[in-house]
Design a protein around this motif. Structure first.
Motif, PDB file in Angstrom:
ATOM      1  N   ILE A 138       0.473  -1.442   0.231  1.00  0.00           N
ATOM      2  CA  ILE A 138      -0.048  -0.179  -0.292  1.00  0.00           C
ATOM      3  C   ILE A 138       1.081   0.902   0.238  1.00  0.00           C
ATOM      4  O   ILE A 138       1.405   0.990   0.509  1.00  0.00           O
ATOM      5  CB  ILE A 138      -0.198   0.497   1.768  1.00  0.00           C
ATOM      6  CG1 ILE A 138      -1.459  -1.595   0.834  1.00  0.00           C
ATOM      7  CG2 ILE A 138      -1.733   1.550   1.520  1.00  0.00           C
ATOM      8  CD1 ILE A 138      -3.266  -1.213   1.994  1.00  0.00           C
ATOM      9  N   ASN A 139       0.258   2.344  -0.777  1.00  0.00           N
ATOM     10  CA  ASN A 139       1.516   3.563  -0.514  1.00  0.00           C
ATOM     11  C   ASN A 139       0.631   4.282   0.335  1.00  0.00           C
ATOM     12  O   ASN A 139      -0.494   4.583  -0.161  1.00  0.00           O
ATOM     13  CB  ASN A 139       1.448   4.062  -2.902  1.00  0.00           C
ATOM     14  CG  ASN A 139       2.539   5.360  -2.171  1.00  0.00           C
ATOM     15  OD1 ASN A 139       2.319   5.881  -1.593  1.00  0.00           O
ATOM     16  ND2 ASN A 139       2.869   5.143  -3.795  1.00  0.00           N
ATOM     17  N   THR A 171      -5.728   4.578   5.712  1.00  0.00           N
ATOM     18  CA  THR A 171      -4.535   4.088   4.610  1.00  0.00           C
ATOM     19  C   THR A 171      -4.799   1.767   5.948  1.00  0.00           C
ATOM     20  O   THR A 171      -5.046   1.238   5.743  1.00  0.00           O
ATOM     21  CB  THR A 171      -3.521   4.119   5.599  1.00  0.00           C
ATOM     22  OG1 THR A 171      -2.900   5.144   5.145  1.00  0.00           O
ATOM     23  CG2 THR A 171      -2.636   2.896   5.675  1.00  0.00           C
ATOM     24  N   ALA A 172      -5.611   2.406   7.241  1.00  0.00           N
ATOM     25  CA  ALA A 172      -6.283   1.577   7.731  1.00  0.00           C
ATOM     26  C   ALA A 172      -7.139   0.565   7.392  1.00  0.00           C
ATOM     27  O   ALA A 172      -7.304  -0.418   7.358  1.00  0.00           O
ATOM     28  CB  ALA A 172      -6.529   1.779   9.464  1.00  0.00           C
ATOM     29  N   ASP A 173      -7.980   1.225   6.838  1.00  0.00           N
ATOM     30  CA  ASP A 173      -9.381   0.688   6.336  1.00  0.00           C
ATOM     31  C   ASP A 173      -8.877  -0.049   5.204  1.00  0.00           C
ATOM     32  O   ASP A 173      -9.490  -0.755   4.960  1.00  0.00           O
ATOM     33  CB  ASP A 173     -10.402   1.864   5.798  1.00  0.00           C
ATOM     34  CG  ASP A 173     -11.196   2.472   7.175  1.00  0.00           C
ATOM     35  OD1 ASP A 173     -11.080   1.876   8.163  1.00  0.00           O
ATOM     36  OD2 ASP A 173     -11.429   3.459   6.157  1.00  0.00           O
ATOM     37  N   TYR A 174      -7.957   1.068   4.117  1.00  0.00           N
ATOM     38  CA  TYR A 174      -7.431  -0.258   3.240  1.00  0.00           C
ATOM     39  C   TYR A 174      -6.945  -1.614   3.733  1.00  0.00           C
ATOM     40  O   TYR A 174      -6.972  -2.453   2.722  1.00  0.00           O
ATOM     41  CB  TYR A 174      -6.478   1.209   2.091  1.00  0.00           C
ATOM     42  CG  TYR A 174      -6.640   0.379   0.833  1.00  0.00           C
ATOM     43  CD1 TYR A 174      -7.336   1.200  -0.069  1.00  0.00           C
ATOM     44  CD2 TYR A 174      -5.458  -0.330   0.523  1.00  0.00           C
ATOM     45  CE1 TYR A 174      -5.770   0.294  -1.470  1.00  0.00           C
ATOM     46  CE2 TYR A 174      -4.661  -0.642  -0.871  1.00  0.00           C
ATOM     47  CZ  TYR A 174      -5.510  -0.251  -1.877  1.00  0.00           C
ATOM     48  OH  TYR A 174      -5.378  -0.680  -3.044  1.00  0.00           O
ATOM     49  N   ILE A 175      -5.927  -1.690   4.632  1.00  0.00           N
ATOM     50  CA  ILE A 175      -5.356  -2.998   4.977  1.00  0.00           C
ATOM     51  C   ILE A 175      -6.260  -3.817   5.185  1.00  0.00           C
ATOM     52  O   ILE A 175      -5.915  -5.167   5.112  1.00  0.00           O
ATOM     53  CB  ILE A 175      -4.438  -2.258   5.909  1.00  0.00           C
ATOM     54  CG1 ILE A 175      -2.881  -1.603   5.988  1.00  0.00           C
ATOM     55  CG2 ILE A 175      -4.062  -3.747   7.115  1.00  0.00           C
ATOM     56  CD1 ILE A 175      -2.257  -0.971   6.654  1.00  0.00           C
ATOM     57  N   LEU A 176      -6.983  -3.010   5.933  1.00  0.00           N
ATOM     58  CA  LEU A 176      -8.215  -4.333   6.687  1.00  0.00           C
ATOM     59  C   LEU A 176      -9.040  -4.776   5.227  1.00  0.00           C
ATOM     60  O   LEU A 176      -9.328  -6.086   5.138  1.00  0.00           O
ATOM     61  CB  LEU A 176      -9.477  -3.836   7.039  1.00  0.00           C
ATOM     62  CG  LEU A 176      -8.969  -3.254   8.893  1.00  0.00           C
ATOM     63  CD1 LEU A 176      -9.784  -2.730   9.450  1.00  0.00           C
ATOM     64  CD2 LEU A 176      -8.189  -4.780   9.653  1.00  0.00           C
TER      65      LEU A 176
END
Length: 267
Positions: free
Chosen positions: A247-248, A257-262
């Protein structure tokens, strides 16, 4: 000396609810005129008798949040016998709940204060994130729900703490060319490992600001473009070897970013 009007705030728990309600009402009467006497964790008839005895000594009323039926009934009866006003702050609303939703209350005190399983999971996750931050103990990688890898200043620690508040156990590992990643990093499933990358320009700006805050010169190798490109190239090789999603974080907020990770890990 004139005795001050008094409200005895009585509860079979901490008494926060009764206290707030009484204060809210008192403000409608220039609240400073009344004295509040808080009586928490009232659990037996003797406690009630002590309160009644004190209430008889001054101009007063009793405002209570008691859910134990026998205790409530006893207070109502004895207050009436002593010609004291006792106001039940919970029963009218509880009765409305019962009638409207056709459900019965538990009649258990202290339910709001009981720490549930979700709370303990969050505390455990926060402690985990602190213990295994910045590659401090690689053994934690084997027990983590999520492992973050990336070069310095890619928001690994803030992300770890944010995700911990969502009850995920997160460990993070800094990628530095001079230090080989721990063996444990290659033993975990790639489905729980996430690589964090950032643009060289953004990282250069962040590191210069970091050096400035530390009182150091921005010309230090830590913030040089040559060093940054070397670190990013090294991190890219490690992430390719791990086969983890990347993730960039250059222009993303921590929450984004946290939502994208999950979402990425769920896929």
């Amino acid at each position: 000396m004139e005795e001050k009007e008094t409200v005895f705030v009585v509860s079979d728990s901490v008494g926060e609810t009764a206290d707030l309600v009484v204060k809210a009402v008192a403000t409608q009467f220039n609240g400073g005129f009344v004295e509040l006497r808080k009586n928490a964790f009232v659990e037996n008839y003797e406690d009630i008798e002590d309160i009644l005895l004190m209430a008889k000594q001054v101009p007063s009323l009793i405002a209570y949040t008691i859910v134990i039926p026998k205790l409530k009934s006893y207070l109502d009866r004895r207050a009436k016998e002593e010609n004291l006003a006792a106001i039940d702050l919970l029963s009218p609303l509880m009765d409305a709940f019962s009638r409207t939703f056709n459900k019965s209350p538990k009649y258990q005190p202290k339910l709001m204060r009981q720490l549930d399983e979700s709370y303990f999971r969050k505390i455990e996750a926060i402690e985990f994130a602190v213990k295994y931050d910045d590659g401090r103990d690689p053994r934690g990688l084997l027990h983590a729900d999520i492992v973050l890898v990336g070069v310095s200043r890619t928001s690994k620690t803030p992300l770890s703490m944010y995700l911990a508040h969502k009850r995920y156990k997160v460990a993070n590992v800094p990628l530095v060319p001079e230090v080989a990643p721990p063996d444990e990093l290659y033993q975990i499933s790639r489905n729980k490992c996430v690589g964090l990358i950032i643009s060289p320009d953004k990282l250069n700006s962040i590191r210069k600001e970091r050096l400035k805050n530390l009182g150091l010169t921005s010309q230090a190798n830590y913030a040089s473009f040559e060093r940054i490109l070397e670190e990013l190239d090294y991190a890219d090789k490690i992430m390719r070897r791990l086969g983890c999603p990347v993730i960039n974080v250059s222009d993303k907020a921590i929450e984004e970013t946290a939502d994208y990770i999950l979402n990425t890990l769920k896929k």
